[in-house]
Motif scaffolding. Structure first.
Motif, PDB file in Angstrom:
ATOM      1  N   ASN A  36       0.812  -1.219   0.000  1.00 63.67           N
ATOM      2  CA  ASN A  36       0.000   0.000   0.000  1.00 63.67           C
ATOM      3  C   ASN A  36       0.846   1.270   0.000  1.00 63.67           C
ATOM      4  O   ASN A  36       0.331   2.360   0.251  1.00 63.67           O
ATOM      5  CB  ASN A  36      -0.935   0.008   1.209  1.00 63.67           C
ATOM      6  N   ASN A  37       2.135   1.112  -0.261  1.00 62.88           N
ATOM      7  CA  ASN A  37       3.077   2.230  -0.295  1.00 62.88           C
ATOM      8  C   ASN A  37       3.336   2.833   1.090  1.00 62.88           C
ATOM      9  O   ASN A  37       3.833   3.959   1.215  1.00 62.88           O
ATOM     10  CB  ASN A  37       2.611   3.340  -1.248  1.00 62.88           C
ATOM     11  N   MET A  38       3.014   2.075   2.144  1.00 61.98           N
ATOM     12  CA  MET A  38       3.205   2.568   3.504  1.00 61.98           C
ATOM     13  C   MET A  38       4.560   2.108   4.040  1.00 61.98           C
ATOM     14  O   MET A  38       5.005   0.988   3.777  1.00 61.98           O
ATOM     15  CB  MET A  38       2.095   2.040   4.414  1.00 61.98           C
ATOM     16  N   ILE A  39       5.209   2.993   4.813  1.00 56.61           N
ATOM     17  CA  ILE A  39       6.504   2.650   5.413  1.00 56.61           C
ATOM     18  C   ILE A  39       6.381   2.619   6.934  1.00 56.61           C
ATOM     19  O   ILE A  39       5.506   3.257   7.533  1.00 56.61           O
ATOM     20  CB  ILE A  39       7.614   3.631   4.990  1.00 56.61           C
ATOM     21  N   ASP A  40       7.266   1.872   7.572  1.00 56.65           N
ATOM     22  CA  ASP A  40       7.259   1.729   9.022  1.00 56.65           C
ATOM     23  C   ASP A  40       7.702   3.023   9.694  1.00 56.65           C
ATOM     24  O   ASP A  40       8.714   3.620   9.318  1.00 56.65           O
ATOM     25  CB  ASP A  40       8.214   0.600   9.455  1.00 56.65           C
ATOM     26  N   ILE A  41       6.944   3.432  10.711  1.00 58.05           N
ATOM     27  CA  ILE A  41       7.244   4.637  11.475  1.00 58.05           C
ATOM     28  C   ILE A  41       7.161   4.296  12.963  1.00 58.05           C
ATOM     29  O   ILE A  41       6.255   3.593  13.404  1.00 58.05           O
ATOM     30  CB  ILE A  41       6.247   5.770  11.162  1.00 58.05           C
ATOM     31  N   ALA A  42       8.105   4.806  13.732  1.00 55.65           N
ATOM     32  CA  ALA A  42       8.072   4.651  15.193  1.00 55.65           C
ATOM     33  C   ALA A  42       7.642   5.970  15.835  1.00 55.65           C
ATOM     34  O   ALA A  42       7.628   7.027  15.192  1.00 55.65           O
ATOM     35  CB  ALA A  42       9.462   4.262  15.704  1.00 55.65           C
ATOM     36  N   ALA A  43       7.282   5.896  17.099  1.00 54.35           N
ATOM     37  CA  ALA A  43       7.091   7.092  17.927  1.00 54.35           C
ATOM     38  C   ALA A  43       7.934   6.856  19.179  1.00 54.35           C
ATOM     39  O   ALA A  43       7.433   6.521  20.247  1.00 54.35           O
ATOM     40  CB  ALA A  43       5.628   7.306  18.268  1.00 54.35           C
ATOM     41  N   ARG A  44       9.234   7.015  19.006  1.00 53.82           N
ATOM     42  CA  ARG A  44      10.218   6.711  20.044  1.00 53.82           C
ATOM     43  C   ARG A  44      10.481   7.981  20.858  1.00 53.82           C
ATOM     44  O   ARG A  44      11.089   8.938  20.375  1.00 53.82           O
ATOM     45  CB  ARG A  44      11.507   6.198  19.399  1.00 53.82           C
TER      46      ARG A  44
END
Length: 287
Positions: A36-44
């Motif tokens: 879906n063209n989505m990339i992994d993102i954190a909230a660190r």
């Protein structure tokens, strides 16, 4: 002083939005996308234990929004602020200060929660001062149409009505840094949003820089790799260039809030500009 990474939860964002005008063929080398063209993102987030103060930098999205809202962000993993604090021997009621780099929902949403009977909102850290700056507060509470969907009233106004809101001082004209009352320097950046604050913490002979949205992931190191979310992308270019040159010249350790796979990096000057030098886990630097 002790530092602890606090993982508030992971999500996904559209890769094109995260890299603006940069072609996918370039950014997917460092930030591969799903179908879906989505990339992994954190909230660190980052917890600073300094004497009798426990300072939490940013708080992630929180959990008070609707299922429809979270459905846009494809939450993944089991991380939460409470679980991460507990793993390090703390509770949210121990937090004395919550320092918000800026007031976009994915950075401050966890600061506010539903009250007990879900009729309204209250601070999620009942004993903490919430730190922003006056210029950014005014920018967020009188939002432009481009950022309005990122500045959510329920995330912001309860900080003021609770009496727990505090403003840090703005830089003197001509300066790029300002010492905060919490003991660390702040680099102010205006490209992503007005008066975003980048904390620079002195720790065991190292400078730890909490990069927030000035450098979301290691994949954003090349100067033109600027998020589509930035309100003033050309200004971001200048701010990134200035900051990354300082980071390379002074061997700063860059704590990446949004990089799901790289926690801390250092950078170096090369013929192509500032580029990645080393990657570290938080455990390697903080223990």
């Amino acid at each position: 002083m002790k530092l602890y990474p606090i993982n508030s939860g992971n999500f996904k964002l559209d890769g094109g939005a995260m890299f603006g005008v940069v072609p996918k063929s370039l950014w997917q080398k460092t930030n591969p996308a799903d179908a879906n063209n989505m990339i992994d993102i954190a909230a660190r987030c980052l917890l600073i234990e300094d004497g009798n103060r426990l300072i939490l930098i940013d708080t992630g999205m929180g959990n008070k929004q609707s299922d429809k809202f979270f459905g846009y962000y494809y939450l993944w993993g089991n991380d939460s602020i409470d679980a991460s604090l507990k793993a390090n021997g703390f509770h949210r009621d121990d937090i004395t200060d919550v320092f918000m780099t800026h007031l976009h929902f994915d950075h401050c949403g966890g600061s506010i929660q539903w009250n007990k009977d879900r009729t309204g909102y209250e601070p999620a850290f009942k004993n903490a001062h919430f730190w922003s700056n006056l210029d950014h507060w005014n920018w967020a509470t009188q939002p432009n149409r481009r950022e309005k969907a990122s500045f959510l009233e329920e995330n912001i106004m309860p900080m003021k009505t609770s009496g727990q809101l505090t403003f840090t001082e703005l830089p003197i004209q001509g300066d790029i840094l300002r010492k905060s009352k919490l003991g660390f320097d702040i680099f102010f950046a205006n490209g992503h949003t007005d008066k975003q604050m980048i904390p620079m913490i002195q720790y065991n002979g190292k400078t730890i820089c909490f990069m927030a949205d000035l450098l979301p992931t290691a994949g954003h190191l090349p100067l033109p790799f600027v998020m589509g979310y930035d309100t003033r992308p050309l200004l971001t270019l200048d701010e990134k260039e200035k900051f990354l040159k300082m980071a390379a010249d002074n061997n700063y350790y860059l704590f990446l809030e949004h990089d799901a796979h790289n926690e801390i990096i250092t950078v170096q000057n090369t013929e192509k500009g500032v580029r990645l030098k080393n990657v570290f886990s938080c455990n390697e630097i903080f223990n």
